[in-house]
Scaffold this motif. Sequence first.
Motif, short mmCIF file in Angstrom:
data_model
loop_
_atom_site.label_atom_id
_atom_site.label_comp_id
_atom_site.label_asym_id
_atom_site.label_seq_id
_atom_site.Cartn_x
_atom_site.Cartn_y
_atom_site.Cartn_z
N THR A 1 -40.81 16.29 -19.14
CA THR A 1 -40.95 17.35 -18.42
C THR A 1 -40.12 17.07 -17.11
O THR A 1 -40.26 15.82 -16.62
CB THR A 1 -42.27 17.95 -17.76
N SER A 2 -39.02 17.64 -16.67
CA SER A 2 -38.36 17.16 -15.49
C SER A 2 -38.64 18.11 -14.39
O SER A 2 -38.57 19.32 -14.33
CB SER A 2 -36.94 16.85 -15.94
N ILE A 3 -38.49 17.47 -13.18
CA ILE A 3 -38.67 18.16 -12.05
C ILE A 3 -37.42 18.12 -11.35
O ILE A 3 -36.97 16.94 -10.86
CB ILE A 3 -39.59 17.43 -11.12
N ILE A 4 -36.65 19.13 -10.80
CA ILE A 4 -35.32 19.08 -10.12
C ILE A 4 -35.46 20.01 -9.02
O ILE A 4 -36.32 20.75 -8.67
CB ILE A 4 -34.39 19.65 -11.01
N GLY A 5 -34.47 19.86 -7.98
CA GLY A 5 -34.44 20.74 -6.74
C GLY A 5 -33.70 19.83 -5.51
O GLY A 5 -33.61 18.62 -5.71
N PRO A 6 -33.47 20.69 -4.54
CA PRO A 6 -32.81 19.95 -3.43
C PRO A 6 -33.60 18.74 -2.60
O PRO A 6 -34.86 18.80 -2.84
CB PRO A 6 -32.29 21.10 -2.40
N SER A 7 -32.97 17.93 -2.14
CA SER A 7 -33.58 16.76 -1.57
C SER A 7 -34.52 17.42 -0.49
O SER A 7 -34.43 18.35 0.15
CB SER A 7 -32.61 15.92 -0.68
N GLY A 8 -35.68 16.58 -0.37
CA GLY A 8 -36.95 17.06 0.78
C GLY A 8 -37.45 18.24 0.18
O GLY A 8 -38.31 18.81 0.83
N CYS A 9 -37.56 18.97 -0.97
CA CYS A 9 -38.28 20.02 -1.32
C CYS A 9 -39.78 19.62 -1.89
O CYS A 9 -40.65 20.44 -2.18
CB CYS A 9 -37.41 20.88 -2.52
N GLY A 10 -39.87 18.46 -1.99
CA GLY A 10 -41.15 18.05 -2.17
C GLY A 10 -41.68 17.47 -3.82
O GLY A 10 -42.52 17.50 -4.20
N LYS A 11 -40.30 16.86 -4.41
CA LYS A 11 -40.46 16.67 -5.89
C LYS A 11 -41.35 15.47 -6.12
O LYS A 11 -41.99 15.51 -6.76
CB LYS A 11 -39.07 16.45 -6.39
N THR B 1 -46.84 11.31 -22.40
CA THR B 1 -46.36 12.53 -21.85
C THR B 1 -45.63 12.17 -20.46
O THR B 1 -46.12 11.34 -20.00
CB THR B 1 -47.62 13.28 -21.27
N ILE B 2 -44.25 12.49 -20.39
CA ILE B 2 -43.64 12.04 -19.46
C ILE B 2 -43.20 13.12 -18.58
O ILE B 2 -42.80 14.20 -18.73
CB ILE B 2 -42.18 11.18 -20.18
N VAL B 3 -43.38 12.70 -17.38
CA VAL B 3 -42.60 13.62 -16.14
C VAL B 3 -41.86 12.75 -15.40
O VAL B 3 -41.92 11.77 -14.75
CB VAL B 3 -43.85 14.05 -15.09
N ILE B 4 -40.46 13.30 -15.23
CA ILE B 4 -39.48 12.62 -14.47
C ILE B 4 -38.95 13.59 -13.19
O ILE B 4 -38.53 14.64 -13.59
CB ILE B 4 -38.33 12.26 -15.44
N VAL B 5 -38.61 12.91 -12.29
CA VAL B 5 -38.07 13.66 -11.15
C VAL B 5 -36.61 13.03 -11.19
O VAL B 5 -36.44 12.07 -11.20
CB VAL B 5 -38.59 13.28 -9.76
N THR B 6 -35.61 14.11 -10.94
CA THR B 6 -34.12 13.67 -11.04
C THR B 6 -33.25 14.43 -10.36
O THR B 6 -33.66 15.75 -10.38
CB THR B 6 -33.57 13.53 -12.58
N HIS B 7 -32.10 13.86 -9.73
CA HIS B 7 -31.09 14.62 -9.15
C HIS B 7 -30.09 15.00 -10.10
O HIS B 7 -29.07 15.51 -9.44
CB HIS B 7 -30.54 13.79 -7.90
N ASN B 8 -30.13 14.36 -11.14
CA ASN B 8 -29.00 14.28 -12.21
C ASN B 8 -29.21 15.44 -13.35
O ASN B 8 -29.97 15.46 -14.00
CB ASN B 8 -28.85 12.82 -12.90
N MET B 9 -28.32 16.67 -13.01
CA MET B 9 -28.80 17.73 -13.73
C MET B 9 -28.27 17.52 -15.22
O MET B 9 -29.31 17.81 -16.24
CB MET B 9 -27.67 18.94 -13.34
N GLN B 10 -27.34 16.55 -15.42
CA GLN B 10 -27.21 16.40 -16.83
C GLN B 10 -28.29 15.74 -17.49
O GLN B 10 -28.66 15.69 -18.66
CB GLN B 10 -25.79 15.36 -17.05
N GLN B 11 -28.83 14.73 -16.69
CA GLN B 11 -29.93 14.09 -17.06
C GLN B 11 -31.12 15.02 -17.55
O GLN B 11 -31.69 14.66 -18.66
CB GLN B 11 -30.47 12.88 -16.24
N ALA B 12 -31.23 15.74 -16.62
CA ALA B 12 -32.50 16.56 -16.94
C ALA B 12 -32.25 17.49 -18.16
O ALA B 12 -33.14 17.56 -19.14
CB ALA B 12 -32.55 17.47 -15.75
N ALA B 13 -30.89 18.02 -18.43
CA ALA B 13 -30.61 18.80 -19.44
C ALA B 13 -30.51 18.08 -20.73
O ALA B 13 -31.49 18.42 -21.85
CB ALA B 13 -29.36 19.39 -19.31
N ARG B 14 -29.96 16.77 -20.74
CA ARG B 14 -30.20 15.87 -22.02
C ARG B 14 -31.45 15.28 -22.42
O ARG B 14 -31.94 15.51 -23.54
CB ARG B 14 -29.44 14.69 -21.70
N LEU B 15 -32.22 15.17 -21.42
CA LEU B 15 -33.67 14.29 -21.57
C LEU B 15 -34.72 15.10 -21.73
O LEU B 15 -35.64 15.08 -22.88
CB LEU B 15 -33.79 13.39 -20.68
#
Lengths: 286, 260
Positions: free
Chosen positions: B36-46, B201-215
């Motif tokens: 599961t990836s968590i994305i969002g702008p900087s400072g939003c609480g990821k 079970t993996i939870v990953i915070v990322t700023h990289n959209m491609q990474q979230a989409a790929r992974l």
Amino acid sequence: MQGVIDREWIVKKTLFTLAMITVLGIVLLIFFVARESIPAFTEAGPVNLFSATWNPGNGQYGMLVFLTGTLATTAGGLLLGTPLAIGSALFLTQMAPRRARSIMTRGVELLAGVPSIVLGWLGFTIMVPWIRSATGSTGTGILAASIILAIMVIPTITTISKDALEAVPESHLQAAYAMGATRWQTIRRVLLPAAKPGLLVAVILGMGRAIGETMAVALVIGPASVFPKSLTSPTHTLTTKILIEMGESTGVQRSSLFAMGLVLLLLSMLLILLVRLVSRQKETMR
Amino acid sequence: MHENGYKFELEEMDLYYGDFKVLEDVNLEIKKCCITSIIGPSGCGKSSALRCLNRMNDLVDGARIEGSVVLDGEDIYDRNYSVVGLRKRVGMVFQKPNPFPKTIYDNVAFGPRLYGIRDRETLDGIVEESLKSAALFEEVKDKLRTSALALSGGQQQRLCIARVLAVQPEVILLDEPCSALDPIATQRIEDLLSDLKTRYTIVIVTHNMQQAARLSDYTAFFMIEEQGDPGKIVEYGDTNTIFTKPTDERTERYITGRFG
Ligand SMILES: Nc1ncnc2c1ncn2[C@@H]1O[C@H](COP(=O)(O)OP(=O)(O)OP(=O)(O)O)[C@@H](O)[C@H]1O
Ligand SMILES: [Mg+2]
């Protein structure tokens, strides 16, 4: 352009000269102490000087008792002071709420500023009688001196340990907590090992403070120029013996006091060397 | 046994740092053996949200949570819940690689030793196994007794993953684990995570959209409406849907890089 170069030249030369004066001062100091102790080595001889008997009337100038006193009181002071100091530093950096932290830090700084004669006087008027009534001895001696020295080294060791502990990156501690380590496990397995070189430097500097202390120790050590029968019987250290004898000594006796000073000087230099070695090791580890 | 395929269930969770509300009304179900990836702008609480899952926020002065965070049917913020036990089950890898200033071996053996394993051969086995799972063993097998700090950034990060794997957690949380790494090192970590998801079970915070989409299999998009507001989940769903036909236009704007 010329002006800039000139100014730089002047600054350079001035700093160089100042540095040379300092170095010269140290060299002269060692040279002077060494020169004054020559008669003791030539006339009394090293065997006599490092024997256990101090009896100038009989031509005996042994410093072993005093050397032992110095080492014993220093070790005692560190043994009592180090756990307290490092414990305080741990409390300050890891547990204390912000307010308690700043109050305690002020307290430690205050303790560092107490003149040693005041501590010695308090030891002499309060602690020594207390030990005397508890043990039935004179109350003076290695125990009393160790306690006073412990109080004196605590601010030094606490302050430097605190810096050493604070220098350990928060991320190491976070990693340990995230692995499920308790606070104590994190301190023991991550924080203390990572801060160890710095803590060693703190203890060595505390040792430097303890080894040369004279006035406070002089008030509670005895005095007596013999090996103590127990931790609470009178004896002497190198510094207290020099202090007491220096006024009225002449000839070989006076020279043997300088020999004691030389031994003390060499001990301190050994300590500085030790700090150097430890700090270097610290750098290569980072 | 609690069997609905969800590892974590967050229900109406709010997070405060002192008086400051960082997260509001977070509802999230995290599926077992998925990424599961968590994305969002900087400072939003990821990062804050991630740190709620292993209670690392407990270390922040004044941090407080409302609502519930349930792991395998048990509320982890329950008074009697063991934080130490929780963190053994839910491992974490940080943004900046943070190996201990110890040897490679001692880094990996840290967790097992913490839980009382002393036997030399058992430890050797765990260390080798974990380093292999983290795709690092071949590179370091001849220098297990040297300092971990001498490794490259990418190797250090894989070592941190090995350190987490050594305690056999059930969940691995990763907070921007690749942000300090080059594309090749990033690729290795991504491959590694894809391999690991069969067991963890993996939870990953990322700023990289491609990474979230790929992974990832599922993606949660967090955002704050206005400066000073708490962060909220704007959209949560399977990664394909989020990236191809998001229902919220803010999600679409964010993933196509038009703001944030
Ligand atoms: N320890 C803390 N104490 C107080 N406030 C904090 C703390 N950590 C984070 N915050 C605040 O909480 C909010 C969310 O921070 P968080 O680190 O979770 O954001 P993020 O989404 O991970 O950002 P980034 O993408 O930059 O890492 C921010 O406003 C931040 O200032
Ligand atoms: Mg973050």
